[in-house]
Design a protein around this motif. Structure first.
Motif, PDB file in Angstrom:
ATOM      1  N   MET B   1      -1.930  -7.330   0.058  1.00 26.79           N
ATOM      2  CA  MET B   1      -0.751  -7.082   0.906  1.00 26.79           C
ATOM      3  C   MET B   1       0.281  -6.334   0.079  1.00 26.79           C
ATOM      4  O   MET B   1       0.580  -6.710  -1.030  1.00 26.79           O
ATOM      5  CB  MET B   1      -0.183  -8.431   1.371  1.00 26.79           C
ATOM      6  CG  MET B   1       1.085  -8.343   2.180  1.00 26.79           C
ATOM      7  SD  MET B   1       0.814  -7.694   3.823  1.00 26.79           S
ATOM      8  CE  MET B   1      -0.093  -9.025   4.564  1.00 26.79           C
ATOM      9  N   ILE B   2       0.784  -5.236   0.624  1.00 29.55           N
ATOM     10  CA  ILE B   2       1.834  -4.504  -0.080  1.00 29.55           C
ATOM     11  C   ILE B   2       3.140  -5.231   0.188  1.00 29.55           C
ATOM     12  O   ILE B   2       3.547  -5.391   1.333  1.00 29.55           O
ATOM     13  CB  ILE B   2       1.914  -3.050   0.423  1.00 29.55           C
ATOM     14  CG1 ILE B   2       0.608  -2.342   0.089  1.00 29.55           C
ATOM     15  CG2 ILE B   2       3.094  -2.333  -0.178  1.00 29.55           C
ATOM     16  CD1 ILE B   2       0.388  -1.065   0.833  1.00 29.55           C
ATOM     17  N   ARG B   3       3.818  -5.687  -0.890  1.00 29.96           N
ATOM     18  CA  ARG B   3       5.036  -6.471  -0.695  1.00 29.96           C
ATOM     19  C   ARG B   3       6.252  -5.554  -0.720  1.00 29.96           C
ATOM     20  O   ARG B   3       6.385  -4.718  -1.603  1.00 29.96           O
ATOM     21  CB  ARG B   3       5.163  -7.516  -1.803  1.00 29.96           C
ATOM     22  CG  ARG B   3       4.066  -8.572  -1.775  1.00 29.96           C
ATOM     23  CD  ARG B   3       4.443  -9.716  -2.706  1.00 29.96           C
ATOM     24  NE  ARG B   3       4.631  -9.270  -4.071  1.00 29.96           N
ATOM     25  CZ  ARG B   3       3.644  -9.158  -4.950  1.00 29.96           C
ATOM     26  NH1 ARG B   3       2.415  -9.420  -4.602  1.00 29.96           N
ATOM     27  NH2 ARG B   3       3.881  -8.771  -6.184  1.00 29.96           N
ATOM     28  N   ILE B   4       7.104  -5.716   0.246  1.00 30.46           N
ATOM     29  CA  ILE B   4       8.383  -5.017   0.231  1.00 30.46           C
ATOM     30  C   ILE B   4       9.396  -6.052  -0.231  1.00 30.46           C
ATOM     31  O   ILE B   4       9.614  -7.059   0.435  1.00 30.46           O
ATOM     32  CB  ILE B   4       8.763  -4.490   1.642  1.00 30.46           C
ATOM     33  CG1 ILE B   4       7.630  -3.651   2.218  1.00 30.46           C
ATOM     34  CG2 ILE B   4      10.071  -3.745   1.580  1.00 30.46           C
ATOM     35  CD1 ILE B   4       7.366  -2.351   1.484  1.00 30.46           C
ATOM     36  N   GLY B  50       1.114   4.171   4.690  1.00 29.01           N
ATOM     37  CA  GLY B  50       0.817   2.973   3.900  1.00 29.01           C
ATOM     38  C   GLY B  50       2.026   2.079   3.757  1.00 29.01           C
ATOM     39  O   GLY B  50       1.931   0.849   3.861  1.00 29.01           O
ATOM     40  N   THR B  51       3.178   2.696   3.522  1.00 28.38           N
ATOM     41  CA  THR B  51       4.420   1.927   3.421  1.00 28.38           C
ATOM     42  C   THR B  51       4.755   1.281   4.760  1.00 28.38           C
ATOM     43  O   THR B  51       5.153   0.119   4.817  1.00 28.38           O
ATOM     44  CB  THR B  51       5.567   2.835   2.958  1.00 28.38           C
ATOM     45  OG1 THR B  51       5.287   3.298   1.632  1.00 28.38           O
ATOM     46  CG2 THR B  51       6.894   2.097   2.952  1.00 28.38           C
ATOM     47  N   TYR B  53       2.690   0.419   7.139  1.00 28.12           N
ATOM     48  CA  TYR B  53       1.745  -0.677   7.387  1.00 28.12           C
ATOM     49  C   TYR B  53       2.145  -1.934   6.612  1.00 28.12           C
ATOM     50  O   TYR B  53       2.183  -3.039   7.148  1.00 28.12           O
ATOM     51  CB  TYR B  53       0.332  -0.235   6.984  1.00 28.12           C
ATOM     52  CG  TYR B  53      -0.721  -1.310   7.166  1.00 28.12           C
ATOM     53  CD1 TYR B  53      -1.171  -2.058   6.082  1.00 28.12           C
ATOM     54  CD2 TYR B  53      -1.252  -1.578   8.423  1.00 28.12           C
ATOM     55  CE1 TYR B  53      -2.121  -3.052   6.245  1.00 28.12           C
ATOM     56  CE2 TYR B  53      -2.208  -2.566   8.600  1.00 28.12           C
ATOM     57  CZ  TYR B  53      -2.641  -3.296   7.504  1.00 28.12           C
ATOM     58  OH  TYR B  53      -3.580  -4.278   7.672  1.00 28.12           O
ATOM     59  N   ILE B  56       5.395  -3.495   8.079  1.00 29.36           N
ATOM     60  CA  ILE B  56       5.151  -4.204   9.339  1.00 29.36           C
ATOM     61  C   ILE B  56       4.502  -5.556   9.074  1.00 29.36           C
ATOM     62  O   ILE B  56       4.928  -6.582   9.614  1.00 29.36           O
ATOM     63  CB  ILE B  56       4.286  -3.347  10.285  1.00 29.36           C
ATOM     64  CG1 ILE B  56       5.097  -2.156  10.800  1.00 29.36           C
ATOM     65  CG2 ILE B  56       3.748  -4.171  11.448  1.00 29.36           C
ATOM     66  CD1 ILE B  56       4.273  -1.075  11.480  1.00 29.36           C
TER      67      ILE B  56
END
Lengths: 206, 112
Positions: B1-4, B50-51, B53, B56
């Protein structure tokens, strides 16, 4: 005229991406790809552009969902292998991946560690990740994969000096040379990625 | 999971997160969000797929947006902001207004 190329990229992200974009500039659009083959069909030079993304560190359901998301956004997406795995029967272990992404089964996420993403060329650079923290996370995941590959090659190389080689002197020397070469070929992208990560951390944290 | 990463406890959202949250004040698909942000910021902010996704998914995990259950013909999932998401957005707006007011006082009025 269609074209088939046989390639393996140790620099499986940036190196592969650069090559695909060079092919696109010459007027070749990716039609399909295999473990070591790329099949191209003709197109107008520069009509398409490519980005390559590592998804092998994610669980299968997430990688599949992300691929669907990219396709729903109008991109053409191919899955591609990088073969940085240890295999036990039909289960592969990717020590460099996260969580349940470490285990992959056939067909599942076997040989689908990368996504090759295609779009029609636009004025803006083709960047799938634009938030600095997001970009940093992707490079950290990438470096983990390169470092693992480098580490395994280095460990095997050391092992050839510890364990008594069953083969002759020449064969052992060639094996050691090959392992050293592979370690360097994966080590260089790992080092480049570390430099990028350092720069990104400085940008984010000031 | 890409973490923001957001300092929600400190009250600050990244610009990306705030823009994505605003985009879901009406039901929206991920791709529409990318287009909306680019249009509304005059091209200043261009969100990579990608960012988008990752953002969200992060917002869904936090309960700030929720799937509406609708999909269009291209199987694009639709999301909508939740009550919690609205509270977070309102807190962020309040923080930004206070920051803007402070900046205005300091830069124009020489406030200490």
């Amino acid at each position: 005229m269609t074209k088939t190329k046989i390639r393996y990229f140790f620099d499986f992200l940036a190196g592969q991406e650069r090559w695909l974009n060079r092919m696109a500039e010459q007027g070749y659009r990716l039609a399909r790809c295999g473990p070591f083959t790329y099949h191209f069909e003709p197109c107008n030079p520069g009509e398409y552009e490519y980005a390559v993304e590592l998804v092998g560190d994610r669980p299968y359901y997430e990688a599949k969902d992300y691929k669907s998301f990219l396709e729903s956004a109008g991109y053409r997406v191919f899955t591609k292998n990088i073969n940085l795995n240890l295999s036990f029967g039909k289960i592969r272990w990717r020590p460099w991946a996260r969580g349940s992404g470490q285990l992959t089964t056939s067909p599942g996420s076997f040989n689908k560690e990368l996504l090759i993403v295609e779009r029609k060329r636009q004025d803006q650079p083709f960047a799938l990740h634009t938030d600095p923290q997001d970009v940093l996370e992707t490079y950290v995941a990438l470096r983990r994969a390169y470092r693992w590959a480098t580490g395994v090659m280095a460990a095997l190389l050391v092992l050839t000096f510890i364990a008594e080689p069953a083969s002759g002197v020449l064969q052992t020397a060639l094996l050691r040379l090959a392992l050293l070469l592979f370690a360097l070929l994966w080590g260089l992208p790992a080092a480049k990625t570390s430099t990028i990560i350092r720069r990104l951390r400085e940008e984010i944290h000031g | 999971m890409i973490r923001i990463r957001d300092n929600v406890k400190g009250g600050a959202l990244t610009e990306t997160t705030f823009l994505v949250l605003l985009a879901f004040y009406r039901p929206n698909h991920g791709y529409e969000v990318m287009q909306w942000i680019e249009e509304e910021t005059g091209g200043r902010v261009s969100l990579g797929a990608g960012t988008a996704y990752g953002a969200i998914n992060t917002l869904v995990k936090r309960g700030w947006i929720t799937p509406t259950g609708n999909e269009d013909g291209r199987h694009r999932k639709e999301y909508m902001i939740t009550a919690l998401g609205r509270r977070v957005a309102e807190q962020e707006l309040s923080r930004l207004n206070k920051l803007a007011a402070l900046a205005g006082r300091v830069m124009r009025g020489g406030s200490k």
